[in-house]
Design an enzyme around this catalytic site. Structure first.
Site, PDB file in Angstrom:
ATOM      1  N   ASP A  11       0.757  -1.064   0.011  1.00 19.31           N
ATOM      2  CA  ASP A  11       0.080   0.050  -0.174  1.00 19.31           C
ATOM      3  C   ASP A  11       0.968   1.225   0.022  1.00 19.31           C
ATOM      4  O   ASP A  11       0.509   2.335  -0.781  1.00 19.31           O
ATOM      5  CB  ASP A  11      -0.868  -0.056   1.256  1.00 19.31           C
ATOM      6  CG  ASP A  11      -2.153   0.749   1.173  1.00 19.31           C
ATOM      7  OD1 ASP A  11      -2.204   1.868   0.302  1.00 19.31           O
ATOM      8  OD2 ASP A  11      -3.127   0.583   1.794  1.00 19.31           O
TER       9      ASP A  11
ATOM     10  N   HIS B 188      -7.968  -1.211   8.899  1.00 19.96           N
ATOM     11  CA  HIS B 188      -6.848  -0.747   7.924  1.00 19.96           C
ATOM     12  C   HIS B 188      -7.288   0.670   7.489  1.00 19.96           C
ATOM     13  O   HIS B 188      -8.283   1.144   6.643  1.00 19.96           O
ATOM     14  CB  HIS B 188      -7.031  -1.640   6.474  1.00 19.96           C
ATOM     15  CG  HIS B 188      -6.149  -1.268   5.413  1.00 19.96           C
ATOM     16  ND1 HIS B 188      -5.147  -1.792   4.944  1.00 19.96           N
ATOM     17  CD2 HIS B 188      -6.298  -0.262   4.647  1.00 19.96           C
ATOM     18  CE1 HIS B 188      -4.530  -1.451   3.997  1.00 19.96           C
ATOM     19  NE2 HIS B 188      -5.486  -0.185   3.569  1.00 19.96           N
TER      20      HIS B 188
ATOM     21  N   CYS C 138      -4.138   5.247  -2.555  1.00 26.30           N
ATOM     22  CA  CYS C 138      -4.548   4.138  -3.979  1.00 26.30           C
ATOM     23  C   CYS C 138      -4.873   5.132  -4.882  1.00 26.30           C
ATOM     24  O   CYS C 138      -5.623   6.032  -4.892  1.00 26.30           O
ATOM     25  CB  CYS C 138      -5.986   3.509  -3.172  1.00 26.30           C
ATOM     26  SG  CYS C 138      -6.601   2.558  -4.560  1.00 26.30           S
TER      27      CYS C 138
HETATM   28  P1  HMG Z   1      -9.773  -5.565 -16.428  1.00 26.11           P
HETATM   29  O1  HMG Z   1      -9.375  -4.691 -17.312  1.00 26.11           O
HETATM   30  O2  HMG Z   1     -11.221  -5.590 -15.988  1.00 26.11           O
HETATM   31  O3  HMG Z   1      -9.303  -7.178 -16.427  1.00 26.11           O
HETATM   32  O4  HMG Z   1      -9.063  -5.341 -14.984  1.00 26.11           O
HETATM   33  P2  HMG Z   1      -9.199  -8.108 -17.567  1.00 26.11           P
HETATM   34  O5  HMG Z   1      -9.164  -9.340 -17.051  1.00 26.11           O
HETATM   35  O6  HMG Z   1      -9.956  -7.585 -18.818  1.00 26.11           O
HETATM   36  O7  HMG Z   1      -7.522  -7.959 -18.120  1.00 26.11           O
HETATM   37  C1  HMG Z   1      -7.035  -6.749 -18.832  1.00 26.11           C
HETATM   38  C2  HMG Z   1      -5.564  -6.759 -18.639  1.00 26.11           C
HETATM   39  O8  HMG Z   1      -4.978  -6.942 -17.531  1.00 26.11           O
HETATM   40  C3  HMG Z   1      -5.107  -7.897 -19.404  1.00 26.11           C
HETATM   41  O9  HMG Z   1      -3.862  -7.649 -20.172  1.00 26.11           O
HETATM   42  C4  HMG Z   1      -4.764  -9.093 -18.497  1.00 26.11           C
HETATM   43  O10 HMG Z   1      -4.108 -10.141 -18.984  1.00 26.11           O
HETATM   44  C5  HMG Z   1      -4.355  -8.100 -17.554  1.00 26.11           C
HETATM   45  P3  HMG Z   1      -3.841  -7.047 -21.809  1.00 26.11           P
HETATM   46  O11 HMG Z   1      -4.241  -8.124 -22.315  1.00 26.11           O
HETATM   47  O12 HMG Z   1      -4.510  -5.938 -21.749  1.00 26.11           O
HETATM   48  O13 HMG Z   1      -2.591  -6.898 -21.960  1.00 26.11           O
HETATM   49  N1  HMG Z   1      -4.407  -8.720 -16.026  1.00 26.11           N
HETATM   50  C6  HMG Z   1      -3.404  -8.967 -15.180  1.00 26.11           C
HETATM   51  N2  HMG Z   1      -2.161  -8.689 -15.257  1.00 26.11           N
HETATM   52  C7  HMG Z   1      -1.531  -9.048 -14.239  1.00 26.11           C
HETATM   53  N3  HMG Z   1      -2.215  -9.728 -13.127  1.00 26.11           N
HETATM   54  C8  HMG Z   1      -3.233  -9.934 -12.772  1.00 26.11           C
HETATM   55  C9  HMG Z   1      -4.145  -9.313 -14.151  1.00 26.11           C
HETATM   56  N4  HMG Z   1      -5.493  -9.429 -14.284  1.00 26.11           N
HETATM   57  C10 HMG Z   1      -5.742  -8.982 -15.377  1.00 26.11           C
HETATM   58  N5  HMG Z   1      -3.716 -10.424 -11.963  1.00 26.11           N
HETATM   59  C11 HMG Z   1      -7.894  -5.713 -12.797  1.00 26.11           C
HETATM   60  C12 HMG Z   1      -8.972  -5.921 -13.603  1.00 26.11           C
HETATM   61  C13 HMG Z   1      -8.520  -6.306 -11.325  1.00 26.11           C
HETATM   62  C14 HMG Z   1      -6.791  -6.729 -13.214  1.00 26.11           C
HETATM   63  C15 HMG Z   1      -7.370  -4.519 -12.684  1.00 26.11           C
HETATM   64  O14 HMG Z   1      -8.456  -3.538 -12.587  1.00 26.11           O
HETATM   65  C16 HMG Z   1      -6.393  -4.356 -11.829  1.00 26.11           C
HETATM   66  O15 HMG Z   1      -5.398  -4.936 -11.822  1.00 26.11           O
HETATM   67  N6  HMG Z   1      -6.693  -3.123 -10.945  1.00 26.11           N
HETATM   68  C17 HMG Z   1      -5.618  -3.031  -9.740  1.00 26.11           C
HETATM   69  C18 HMG Z   1      -6.423  -2.628  -8.626  1.00 26.11           C
HETATM   70  C19 HMG Z   1      -5.366  -2.255  -7.536  1.00 26.11           C
HETATM   71  O16 HMG Z   1      -4.294  -2.965  -7.404  1.00 26.11           O
HETATM   72  N7  HMG Z   1      -5.545  -1.301  -6.578  1.00 26.11           N
HETATM   73  C20 HMG Z   1      -4.908  -1.126  -5.635  1.00 26.11           C
HETATM   74  C21 HMG Z   1      -4.823  -1.958  -4.480  1.00 26.11           C
HETATM   75  S1  HMG Z   1      -6.457  -2.071  -3.675  1.00 26.11           S
HETATM   76  C22 HMG Z   1      -6.297  -1.044  -2.287  1.00 26.11           C
HETATM   77  O17 HMG Z   1      -5.185  -0.220  -2.227  1.00 26.11           O
HETATM   78  C23 HMG Z   1      -7.094  -0.862  -1.209  1.00 26.11           C
HETATM   79  C24 HMG Z   1      -6.727  -1.686   0.266  1.00 26.11           C
HETATM   80  O18 HMG Z   1      -5.392  -0.980   0.571  1.00 26.11           O
HETATM   81  C25 HMG Z   1      -7.585  -1.301   1.183  1.00 26.11           C
HETATM   82  C26 HMG Z   1      -8.220   0.072   1.635  1.00 26.11           C
HETATM   83  O19 HMG Z   1      -7.333   0.750   1.695  1.00 26.11           O
HETATM   84  O20 HMG Z   1      -9.371   0.185   1.426  1.00 26.11           O
HETATM   85  C27 HMG Z   1      -6.369  -3.110  -0.059  1.00 26.11           C
HETATM   86 MG    MG Z   2      -5.219   0.776   1.766  1.00 29.98          MG
END
Ligand code: HMG
Ligand code: MG
Length: 302
Positions: free
Chosen positions: A13, A204, A237
């Site tokens: 994070d 968190h 984020c």
């Molecule tokens: P999408 O576009 O809906 O997914 O994204 P998709 O299945 O259509 O795939 C699109 C592209 O992403 C494809 O690649 C996939 O291969 C690739 P392309 O063909 O375009 O080259 N892909 C991946 N690549 C690597 N690893 C994967 C993966 N999945 C698909 N796992 C998705 C959906 C969830 C993947 C995207 O929206 C994403 O990665 N989002 C990132 C979200 C994130 O990391 N946010 C920050 C963390 S959450 C947070 O901070 C909150 C927390 O701290 C708690 C709080 O504070 O509240 C936890």
């Molecule tokens: Mg967070």
């Protein structure tokens, strides 16, 4: 309460929203410093789309390098089966799925509705169970959403309950934009505790409005003893506009030790880890305790 567990968020994070690139070698060194400081559970990366979060590219290398360190548990985020496979390939023993209490944030963060996200997590949980991995679950925006505004405690309880039913061993409740205040936090936590035992909940809290420590204290009064925090108060984020970092690990450690709760964390070593990552990021740490201790050190040498 004497038994409190801190889950260190700095390498995930903390770094996921930073503009300054931090090399994989420096991320590994950061994790090693944190473990050496006594943090026994560290979230070290995320197996998410590299287009969405380029800062987390190389999480496989980070996990592989630190995985051998005994006496510590390393967590990584996985949003779907693709992420699960990559995490498992890199030796993950604990993965975290992440949902939201608001439709707006779910859509912005992981590009699907809350219901769709739960469907995506089902095969992840099933495979993790078969492979013997533990799965932690997050619910974001539990005290407010940058897109949908106020969040009903029941909406949080519903999503947390679903993750619990799916088999997550712990549900971490995220005040993603740090807008909560203690009584609201208590109200929300009580609603969730009707669905998930308080002993399996974690807090968190981001510290955008300076309320995170007070909210943690309020939650501890509700019997919640797992606290997510990030060294130096790093974090944020990219899908939560305006949100600042997690509550700082130093501030949490200072509060707990002051309450007679042993954390096992060496403050000097934690401060050194915080100062080093801050140096790499090119700015001083935002945490109150790091600021105070650094000022004290400067006074001592003049
Ligand atoms: P999408 O576009 O809906 O997914 O994204 P998709 O299945 O259509 O795939 C699109 C592209 O992403 C494809 O690649 C996939 O291969 C690739 P392309 O063909 O375009 O080259 N892909 C991946 N690549 C690597 N690893 C994967 C993966 N999945 C698909 N796992 C998705 C959906 C969830 C993947 C995207 O929206 C994403 O990665 N989002 C990132 C979200 C994130 O990391 N946010 C920050 C963390 S959450 C947070 O901070 C909150 C927390 O701290 C708690 C709080 O504070 O509240 C936890
Ligand atoms: Mg967070």
């Amino acid at each position: 309460m004497t038994d409190v567990r801190i889950i260190e968020m700095g390498p995930r994070d903390g770094l996921q929203n930073e503009k300054t690139p931090i090399s994989v070698a420096d991320r590994i060194a950061f994790v090693e410093r944190l473990v050496d400081a006594g943090l026994r559970t560290v979230e070290v990366g995320a197996f998410v789309s590299p287009k969405a979060i380029p800062q987390m590219v190389g999480s496989d290398e980070v996990l592989r390098s630190v995985g051998h360190i005994g006496n510590a548990e390393f967590h990584v985020l996985v949003p779907n089966e693709k992420g699960y496979e990559a995490a498992r390939g890199a030796g993950a023993k604990v993965v975290s799925v992440f949902a939201a209490a608001s439709e707006g944030f779910s859509r912005a963060n992981i590009n699907c509705s809350i219901a769709e996200s739960i469907e995506r997590f089902k095969p992840v949980l099933a495979r993790a169970r078969a492979d013997g991995l533990k799965v932690r679950g997050y619910v974001s925006c539990v005290l407010g959403c940058p897109f949908d505004g106020e969040i009903r405690p029941q909406a949080v309880a519903d999503v947390a309950g679903k993750l619990w039913e799916l088999g997550c061993y712990e549900i971490s409740l995220g005040d993603t934009i740090g807008v909560g205040t203690p009584l609201k936090a208590k109200q929300m936590l009580r609603a969730v505790a009707d669905h998930v035992p308080a002993g399996n909940l974690a807090m968190h809290f981001h510290d955008t409005y300076g309320q995170a420590l007070a909210n943690l204290y309020a939650g501890m009064e509700e019997g919640i003893h797992v606290l997510d925090a990030a060294a130096g108060g790093l974090g944020g984020c990219p899908y939560a506009p305006g949100a600042t970092g997690n509550v700082a690990t130093e501030d949490v450690v200072y509060m707990l030790e002051g309450m007679g709760i042993r954390t096992g964390v060496d403050m000097e070593k934690l401060l050194a880890a915080t100062n080093e990552i801050s140096r790499l990021l090119g700015r001083p740490p935002v945490s109150r305790v790091a600021t105070a201790l650094n000022a004290k050190k400067r006074r001592a040498v003049t």
